[in-house]
Design a protein around this motif. Structure first.
Motif, PDB file in Angstrom:
ATOM      1  N   ARG A 102       0.983  -1.337  -0.395  1.00  0.00           N
ATOM      2  CA  ARG A 102       0.262   0.051  -0.031  1.00  0.00           C
ATOM      3  C   ARG A 102       1.009   1.556  -0.401  1.00  0.00           C
ATOM      4  NH1 ARG A 102      -3.464  -0.316   4.824  1.00  0.00           N
ATOM      5  NH2 ARG A 102      -4.745   0.729   4.321  1.00  0.00           N
ATOM      6  N   ILE A 103       0.468   2.700  -0.639  1.00  0.00           N
ATOM      7  CA  ILE A 103       0.983   3.584  -0.575  1.00  0.00           C
ATOM      8  C   ILE A 103       0.852   4.535   0.537  1.00  0.00           C
ATOM      9  CG2 ILE A 103       1.654   5.270  -2.401  1.00  0.00           C
ATOM     10  CD1 ILE A 103       2.094   3.470  -4.763  1.00  0.00           C
ATOM     11  N   LEU A 104       1.663   5.048   0.984  1.00  0.00           N
ATOM     12  CA  LEU A 104       1.063   6.212   1.473  1.00  0.00           C
ATOM     13  C   LEU A 104       1.757   7.241   1.592  1.00  0.00           C
ATOM     14  CD1 LEU A 104       0.335   6.899   5.286  1.00  0.00           C
ATOM     15  CD2 LEU A 104       2.863   6.236   5.886  1.00  0.00           C
ATOM     16  N   ARG A 105       0.859   8.381   1.097  1.00  0.00           N
ATOM     17  CA  ARG A 105       1.134  10.030   0.367  1.00  0.00           C
ATOM     18  C   ARG A 105       1.558  10.823   1.442  1.00  0.00           C
ATOM     19  NH1 ARG A 105       1.680  11.364  -4.445  1.00  0.00           N
ATOM     20  NH2 ARG A 105       0.600  13.276  -4.556  1.00  0.00           N
ATOM     21  N   VAL A 106       3.249  11.188   2.184  1.00  0.00           N
ATOM     22  CA  VAL A 106       3.344  11.669   3.131  1.00  0.00           C
ATOM     23  C   VAL A 106       4.099  12.706   2.821  1.00  0.00           C
ATOM     24  CG1 VAL A 106       4.419  11.877   5.030  1.00  0.00           C
ATOM     25  CG2 VAL A 106       3.349   9.930   4.718  1.00  0.00           C
ATOM     26  N   SER A 107       3.264  14.366   3.511  1.00  0.00           N
ATOM     27  CA  SER A 107       3.640  15.638   3.088  1.00  0.00           C
ATOM     28  C   SER A 107       5.197  16.327   4.604  1.00  0.00           C
ATOM     29  CB  SER A 107       2.941  16.767   2.570  1.00  0.00           C
ATOM     30  OG  SER A 107       3.486  18.229   2.160  1.00  0.00           O
ATOM     31  N   ALA A 108       5.991  16.794   4.120  1.00  0.00           N
ATOM     32  CA  ALA A 108       7.030  17.406   5.615  1.00  0.00           C
ATOM     33  C   ALA A 108       7.670  17.946   4.959  1.00  0.00           C
ATOM     34  CB  ALA A 108       7.196  15.697   5.723  1.00  0.00           C
ATOM     35  N   PRO A 109       8.009  19.172   5.608  1.00  0.00           N
ATOM     36  CA  PRO A 109       8.961  20.185   5.639  1.00  0.00           C
ATOM     37  C   PRO A 109      10.640  18.927   5.247  1.00  0.00           C
ATOM     38  CG  PRO A 109       7.880  20.722   7.988  1.00  0.00           C
ATOM     39  CD  PRO A 109       7.415  18.746   7.338  1.00  0.00           C
ATOM     40  N   GLY A 110      11.287  20.621   4.174  1.00  0.00           N
ATOM     41  CA  GLY A 110      12.301  19.963   3.616  1.00  0.00           C
ATOM     42  C   GLY A 110      13.656  19.706   4.582  1.00  0.00           C
ATOM     43  N   SER A 111      13.689  20.559   5.468  1.00  0.00           N
ATOM     44  CA  SER A 111      15.204  21.104   6.687  1.00  0.00           C
ATOM     45  C   SER A 111      14.758  19.201   7.925  1.00  0.00           C
ATOM     46  CB  SER A 111      15.139  21.596   7.509  1.00  0.00           C
ATOM     47  OG  SER A 111      15.084  22.867   6.497  1.00  0.00           O
ATOM     48  N   PHE A 112      13.211  19.315   8.268  1.00  0.00           N
ATOM     49  CA  PHE A 112      13.692  18.373   9.471  1.00  0.00           C
ATOM     50  C   PHE A 112      13.152  17.363   8.940  1.00  0.00           C
ATOM     51  CE2 PHE A 112       9.746  16.241  11.515  1.00  0.00           C
ATOM     52  CZ  PHE A 112      10.669  16.103  12.819  1.00  0.00           C
ATOM     53  N   THR A 113      12.867  17.146   7.458  1.00  0.00           N
ATOM     54  CA  THR A 113      12.610  15.821   6.902  1.00  0.00           C
ATOM     55  C   THR A 113      14.283  14.978   7.014  1.00  0.00           C
ATOM     56  OG1 THR A 113      10.783  16.127   5.646  1.00  0.00           O
ATOM     57  CG2 THR A 113      12.552  13.995   4.910  1.00  0.00           C
ATOM     58  N   ARG A 114      14.969  16.042   5.862  1.00  0.00           N
ATOM     59  CA  ARG A 114      16.402  15.823   5.881  1.00  0.00           C
ATOM     60  C   ARG A 114      17.509  15.339   6.976  1.00  0.00           C
ATOM     61  NH1 ARG A 114      15.893  19.639   2.215  1.00  0.00           N
ATOM     62  NH2 ARG A 114      16.210  21.474   3.643  1.00  0.00           N
ATOM     63  N   MET A 115      16.969  16.481   8.362  1.00  0.00           N
ATOM     64  CA  MET A 115      17.664  16.114   9.373  1.00  0.00           C
ATOM     65  C   MET A 115      16.938  15.068  10.783  1.00  0.00           C
ATOM     66  SD  MET A 115      18.787  20.228  10.271  1.00  0.00           S
ATOM     67  CE  MET A 115      20.152  19.255  11.030  1.00  0.00           C
ATOM     68  N   CYS A 116      15.754  14.765  10.633  1.00  0.00           N
ATOM     69  CA  CYS A 116      15.245  13.731  11.982  1.00  0.00           C
ATOM     70  C   CYS A 116      13.901  13.099  11.114  1.00  0.00           C
ATOM     71  CB  CYS A 116      14.647  15.222  11.945  1.00  0.00           C
ATOM     72  SG  CYS A 116      15.194  15.504  13.843  1.00  0.00           S
ATOM     73  N   LEU A 117      13.448  13.153  10.074  1.00  0.00           N
ATOM     74  CA  LEU A 117      12.256  12.240   9.564  1.00  0.00           C
ATOM     75  C   LEU A 117      12.445  10.776   8.844  1.00  0.00           C
ATOM     76  CD1 LEU A 117       9.180  11.745   9.837  1.00  0.00           C
ATOM     77  CD2 LEU A 117       9.261  13.743   7.522  1.00  0.00           C
ATOM     78  N   MET A 118      14.215  11.194   7.702  1.00  0.00           N
ATOM     79  CA  MET A 118      14.160  10.084   7.212  1.00  0.00           C
ATOM     80  C   MET A 118      14.730   9.246   7.863  1.00  0.00           C
ATOM     81  SD  MET A 118      13.944  10.235   4.198  1.00  0.00           S
ATOM     82  CE  MET A 118      13.691   8.553   3.949  1.00  0.00           C
ATOM     83  N   PRO A 119      15.868   8.959   8.803  1.00  0.00           N
ATOM     84  CA  PRO A 119      16.254   8.290   9.910  1.00  0.00           C
ATOM     85  C   PRO A 119      14.857   7.398  10.436  1.00  0.00           C
ATOM     86  CG  PRO A 119      17.608  10.402  10.371  1.00  0.00           C
ATOM     87  CD  PRO A 119      16.354  10.677   9.682  1.00  0.00           C
ATOM     88  N   ALA A 120      14.049   8.218  10.642  1.00  0.00           N
ATOM     89  CA  ALA A 120      13.001   8.345  11.078  1.00  0.00           C
ATOM     90  C   ALA A 120      11.585   7.070  10.541  1.00  0.00           C
ATOM     91  CB  ALA A 120      11.819   8.827  12.427  1.00  0.00           C
ATOM     92  N   ILE A 121      11.725   7.464   8.787  1.00  0.00           N
ATOM     93  CA  ILE A 121      10.350   6.824   7.695  1.00  0.00           C
ATOM     94  C   ILE A 121      11.309   5.336   7.708  1.00  0.00           C
ATOM     95  CG2 ILE A 121      10.091   7.250   5.677  1.00  0.00           C
ATOM     96  CD1 ILE A 121       9.820  10.012   6.147  1.00  0.00           C
ATOM     97  N   THR A 122      12.597   5.822   7.340  1.00  0.00           N
ATOM     98  CA  THR A 122      13.238   3.965   7.363  1.00  0.00           C
ATOM     99  C   THR A 122      13.437   3.160   8.638  1.00  0.00           C
ATOM    100  OG1 THR A 122      15.294   5.358   6.349  1.00  0.00           O
ATOM    101  CG2 THR A 122      16.192   2.861   6.983  1.00  0.00           C
ATOM    102  N   ARG A 123      12.897   3.430  10.125  1.00  0.00           N
ATOM    103  CA  ARG A 123      13.078   2.614  10.552  1.00  0.00           C
ATOM    104  C   ARG A 123      11.445   1.964  10.851  1.00  0.00           C
ATOM    105  NH1 ARG A 123      16.301   5.812  13.519  1.00  0.00           N
ATOM    106  NH2 ARG A 123      14.604   7.748  14.479  1.00  0.00           N
ATOM    107  N   PHE A 124      10.709   2.913  10.717  1.00  0.00           N
ATOM    108  CA  PHE A 124       9.287   2.354   9.469  1.00  0.00           C
ATOM    109  C   PHE A 124       8.962   1.854   8.500  1.00  0.00           C
ATOM    110  CE2 PHE A 124       5.375   3.782   7.973  1.00  0.00           C
ATOM    111  CZ  PHE A 124       4.345   3.024   8.731  1.00  0.00           C
ATOM    112  N   LEU A 125       9.868   2.030   8.027  1.00  0.00           N
ATOM    113  CA  LEU A 125       9.092   0.918   6.358  1.00  0.00           C
ATOM    114  C   LEU A 125      10.272  -0.251   7.254  1.00  0.00           C
ATOM    115  CD1 LEU A 125      10.294   3.423   3.727  1.00  0.00           C
ATOM    116  CD2 LEU A 125       7.869   2.403   4.160  1.00  0.00           C
ATOM    117  N   HIS A 126      10.673  -0.967   7.176  1.00  0.00           N
ATOM    118  CA  HIS A 126      11.745  -1.618   8.211  1.00  0.00           C
ATOM    119  C   HIS A 126      10.790  -2.800   8.444  1.00  0.00           C
ATOM    120  CE1 HIS A 126      15.108  -1.136   5.830  1.00  0.00           C
ATOM    121  NE2 HIS A 126      16.026  -0.625   7.049  1.00  0.00           N
TER     122      HIS A 126
END
Length: 293
Positions: free
Chosen positions: A91-115
């Motif tokens: 299933r596809i989840l469409r997420v919108s987020a701020p660029g700076s916050f994504t680069r510095m904080c959200l991406m590692p959390a997204i990686t853990r979520f997808l695992h």
């Protein structure tokens, strides 16, 4: 109503091109055009303006699009609940987020979520704007703000604590402020429309006007300017943490807590259509970021 035609319609509006949308769905250009024409015929309205290069929504299409998105979300949810097993498509989840916050904080959390959720895929759109989420097909938007629209369906997932920081070289050259009144004699990096820094428990007289040679509209730029020695900046702790840990920045006036503490929000397009995939994502992110609250 043909669900594949609805998907084609939605993706055509997002990509601005029927052929590209059809290609994603495995449809030949002629088949894709026929499906959309049939959908318009069944509805009795024209949904798209077509040119040789792109498509755009008609007035009727703009009205119909949010309803089509809700139908597709409901079908996706029903399918996931009803069908089990290894052959279930992702299933596809469409997420919108701020660029700076994504680069510095959200991406590692997204990686853990997808695992942790191998049955999901994420389409991530970087944006700082609070748009109409239903209209653009977003399941969850992450925003850092003081929300003003009470009609928004939002859940607080963390705190955006801000701290005053400066580079060691700047402090060596200009000295370190100890109390708020000292800031009037320092170069300050201004973020957005701020012209004062207010402190919790301090009287309004302890919020002197701040000034400096640089004003920015991005927290990441404020941090980079502070690291380069341009002055003192009010920076989100998540933004400043790496520079503080490395010594590139120093947390100044730590006994004076800034008032400008915003929250990190997960915003849904509708209270009635919170899908299980969106709910799982927000629960996961809440656990990730509550430690910073």
């Amino acid at each position: 109503m043909n669900i594949e035609a609805l998907k084609l319609f939605m993706r055509s509006t997002e990509l601005g091109n029927i052929t590209a949308a059809g290609r994603e769905l495995g449809l030949a250009p002629s088949v894709a055009s026929h499906k959309l024409a049939k959908l318009e015929e069944n509805l009795g309205m024209r949904l798209l303006h077509r040119t040789t290069r792109q498509v755009s929504l008609t007035e009727d299409g703009a009205v119909f699009l949010p309803h089509a998105i809700r139908v597709l979300a409901a079908v996706d949810e029903a399918y996931f609940v009803a069908v089990k097993g290894e052959d279930v498509p992702k299933r596809i989840l469409r997420v919108s987020a701020p660029g700076s916050f994504t680069r510095m904080c959200l991406m590692p959390a997204i990686t853990r979520f997808l695992h942790a959720n191998p049955k999901l895929k994420i389409d991530l759109i970087l944006s700082d704007e609070l748009q109409d989420l239903t209209e653009i097909g977003i399941d969850v938007a992450i925003r850092i703000a003081a929300l003003k629209d009470s009609s928004q369906v939002a859940r607080r997932i963390g705190c955006d604590q801000r701290v005053l920081c400066a580079a060691p070289a700047y402090l060596k050259a200009h000295g370190e402020p100890v109390v708020p009144a000292d800031l009037i004699n320092h170069a300050c990096i201004l973020l957005g429309d701020e012209d004062h820094w207010r402190f919790i428990g301090a009287p309004s007289t302890d919020a002197p006007a701040i000034s400096g040679s640089l004003r920015v509209n991005c927290g990441e730029s404020a941090r980079l300017a502070a690291v380069d020695g341009l002055g003192i900046a009010s920076i989100s702790l998540w933004n400043a943490r790496a520079a503080l840990d490395s010594g590139a920045l120093v947390h100044i006036m730590p006994s004076h807590t800034l008032e400008q503490t915003r929250d990190i929000w997960a915003i849904y397009p509708s209270a009635r259509l919170i899908s299980s995939k969106a709910r799982a994502f927000v629960e996961f992110m809440s656990a990730e970021f509550q430690g910073d609250a």
